[in-house]
Design a protein around this motif. Structure first.
Motif, PDB file in Angstrom:
ATOM      1  N   LEU A 114       8.137   4.608  -0.033  1.00 31.22           N
ATOM      2  CA  LEU A 114       6.852   4.258  -0.387  1.00 31.22           C
ATOM      3  C   LEU A 114       6.610   5.107  -1.708  1.00 31.22           C
ATOM      4  O   LEU A 114       6.618   6.441  -1.530  1.00 31.22           O
ATOM      5  CB  LEU A 114       5.813   4.648   0.652  1.00 31.22           C
ATOM      6  N   GLU A 115       6.537   4.146  -2.712  1.00 32.66           N
ATOM      7  CA  GLU A 115       6.265   4.908  -4.090  1.00 32.66           C
ATOM      8  C   GLU A 115       5.197   5.082  -4.475  1.00 32.66           C
ATOM      9  O   GLU A 115       4.241   4.349  -4.823  1.00 32.66           O
ATOM     10  CB  GLU A 115       7.197   4.211  -5.051  1.00 32.66           C
ATOM     11  N   ALA A 127      -3.618   2.273   2.434  1.00 28.23           N
ATOM     12  CA  ALA A 127      -3.403   1.774   3.724  1.00 28.23           C
ATOM     13  C   ALA A 127      -1.991   2.410   4.419  1.00 28.23           C
ATOM     14  O   ALA A 127      -1.758   2.647   5.535  1.00 28.23           O
ATOM     15  CB  ALA A 127      -3.542   0.427   4.201  1.00 28.23           C
ATOM     16  N   ALA A 128      -0.897   2.001   3.515  1.00 27.41           N
ATOM     17  CA  ALA A 128       0.496   2.351   4.133  1.00 27.41           C
ATOM     18  C   ALA A 128       0.658   3.782   4.087  1.00 27.41           C
ATOM     19  O   ALA A 128       1.429   4.469   4.873  1.00 27.41           O
ATOM     20  CB  ALA A 128       1.474   1.757   2.581  1.00 27.41           C
ATOM     21  N   LEU A 129      -0.086   4.481   3.020  1.00 30.40           N
ATOM     22  CA  LEU A 129       0.077   6.080   3.298  1.00 30.40           C
ATOM     23  C   LEU A 129      -0.503   6.583   4.371  1.00 30.40           C
ATOM     24  O   LEU A 129      -0.012   7.435   5.340  1.00 30.40           O
ATOM     25  CB  LEU A 129      -0.567   6.685   2.224  1.00 30.40           C
ATOM     26  N   LYS A 130      -1.742   6.023   4.951  1.00 28.91           N
ATOM     27  CA  LYS A 130      -2.555   6.590   6.137  1.00 28.91           C
ATOM     28  C   LYS A 130      -1.543   6.183   7.241  1.00 28.91           C
ATOM     29  O   LYS A 130      -1.432   7.033   8.394  1.00 28.91           O
ATOM     30  CB  LYS A 130      -3.728   5.903   6.221  1.00 28.91           C
ATOM     31  N   ASP A 131      -1.045   4.908   7.376  1.00 27.11           N
ATOM     32  CA  ASP A 131      -0.290   4.386   8.421  1.00 27.11           C
ATOM     33  C   ASP A 131       1.152   5.182   8.554  1.00 27.11           C
ATOM     34  O   ASP A 131       1.457   5.843   9.750  1.00 27.11           O
ATOM     35  CB  ASP A 131       0.419   3.106   8.148  1.00 27.11           C
ATOM     36  N   ALA A 132       1.737   5.662   7.595  1.00 23.49           N
ATOM     37  CA  ALA A 132       2.850   6.717   7.615  1.00 23.49           C
ATOM     38  C   ALA A 132       2.594   7.918   8.299  1.00 23.49           C
ATOM     39  O   ALA A 132       2.998   8.458   9.060  1.00 23.49           O
ATOM     40  CB  ALA A 132       3.410   6.881   6.294  1.00 23.49           C
TER      41      ALA A 132
END
Length: 345
Positions: free
Chosen positions: A135-136, A12-17
């Motif tokens: 974001l790792e 979700a964090a990757l999609k958001d970024a």
């Protein structure tokens, strides 16, 4: 076989970024290898697929044997266009760092990152990423960053739209970072992924020839000379090292990539556990690049961190010494003696 790698939170964090970013830069480490280039070129194509307009910025030159990779003409080299690259990075709001764990791996291009005020996303398979606030997405168990990129694209729902070009660059990265699948490549998932890439129409045999069967006659002569005249073997320690001087490179008309993978060659000696290469920088004085390769459980990464200002993987690592080649040889000998118990055991 399930090849998902990201947790739901990280996905979700990757999609958001990606979704929020307007200007994206994709970069990799200095002296890009097949895995770094394969990851950058594939990820750029994926981002374009989802409607973004990323720019690929790399620190410097890559080996001639990778210049056939589809999409390499779009790479912006910092060493050739420092002002444009610096402006591009400063204007970005999202930078993807592929196949490296710290900004120091960018060498001179690290200066360009000083003006970057946005967010970093690390996609890598080295241990202990060192980019603050990033974001790792770092998974050391992967054979290559390209394996990780493939898994992420699939988890993002992009496999069906994956092109043959993308599959080609991914396979190249996986193949080169495992020495043609001869090390760090025993997990069944790797071969499942290869099978999926083959469904995209890649010619794996031609990819192999494009990478490994393209040396010039001078390159073969250089490699033969180094193995016959510059190789130091310590049979009692099951270790070896060789040096590559600036004069050696001049004598044999060296171009980038001519000694790629040569550090693996001494491991063909029966009982050999460790091989190290020392190469003088072809432009800067008192800079020596170190490559380490090992077999079984000998910790190259530990030795690289302790003696060579570097790191990497258990069986494949690298580093740098700011000294003469002769002084670097003394460091190597000290490192071998220091690890005597593991090498002789």
């Amino acid at each position: 076989m399930n090849i998902d790698i990201l947790t739901e939170d990280r996905l979700a964090a990757l999609k958001d970024a990606i979704g929020q970013a307007e200007k994206i830069v994709v970069c990799c480490h200095k002296s890009p290898d097949g895995d770094a280039l394969g990851a950058v070129l594939t990820w750029v194509e994926y981002l374009k697929m989802v409607g973004k307009e990323p720019v690929a910025v790399i620190p410097d030159a890559f080996p001639d044997f990778l210049k056939w990779l589809p999409g390499n003409e779009q790479l912006l080299r910092y060493d050739k266009h420092p002002e444009e690259a610096t402006q591009t990075i400063a204007a970005a709001d999202l930078v993807f760092c592929l196949d490296f764990d710290g900004l120091d791996r960018l060498d001179l291009m690290a200066k360009a990152m000083e003006g970057f005020k946005g967010r970093y996303v690390v996609i890598d398979h080295h241990t202990n990423p060192r980019i603050p606030g990033a974001l790792e997405l770092s998974y050391p168990s992967m054979c290559s960053t390209c394996e990780l990129i493939f898994r992420i694209i699939c988890q993002l729902g992009g496999f069906d739209e994956m092109t043959r070009r993308m599959a080609t660059t991914l396979y190249t990265g996986m193949m080169t970072d495992t020495g043609g699948f001869t090390y760090n490549s025993t997990r069944p998932e790797i071969y499942h992924i290869i099978g999926l890439l083959l469904t995209k129409g890649i010619d794996k045999d031609k990819i192999y020839r494009n990478v490994f069967n393209v040396y010039s006659s001078w390159a073969l002569r250089l490699r033969g000379y180094l193995m016959s005249q510059k190789l130091n073997v310590f049979d009692d320690f099951h270790a070896s090292y060789f040096t590559i001087s600036r004069q050696d490179m001049k004598n044999f008309h060296f171009i980038k990539g001519d000694v790629e993978g040569l550090v693996n060659e001494p491991l063909r000696i029966k009982g050999m556990k460790l091989s190290i290469s020392l190469r003088e920088d072809d432009r800067r004085d008192r800079v020596v690049w170190v490559s380490l390769r090992s077999v079984d459980d000998f910790p190259c990464n530990q030795m690289a961190a302790e003696f060579f200002n570097g790191g990497g993987h258990l069986n494949a690592s690298g580093g740098r010494l700011d000294c003469s080649l002769e002084e670097a040889e003394k460091v190597v000998r000290a490192a071998i003696i220091h690890y005597e118990n593991l090498l002789k055991g």
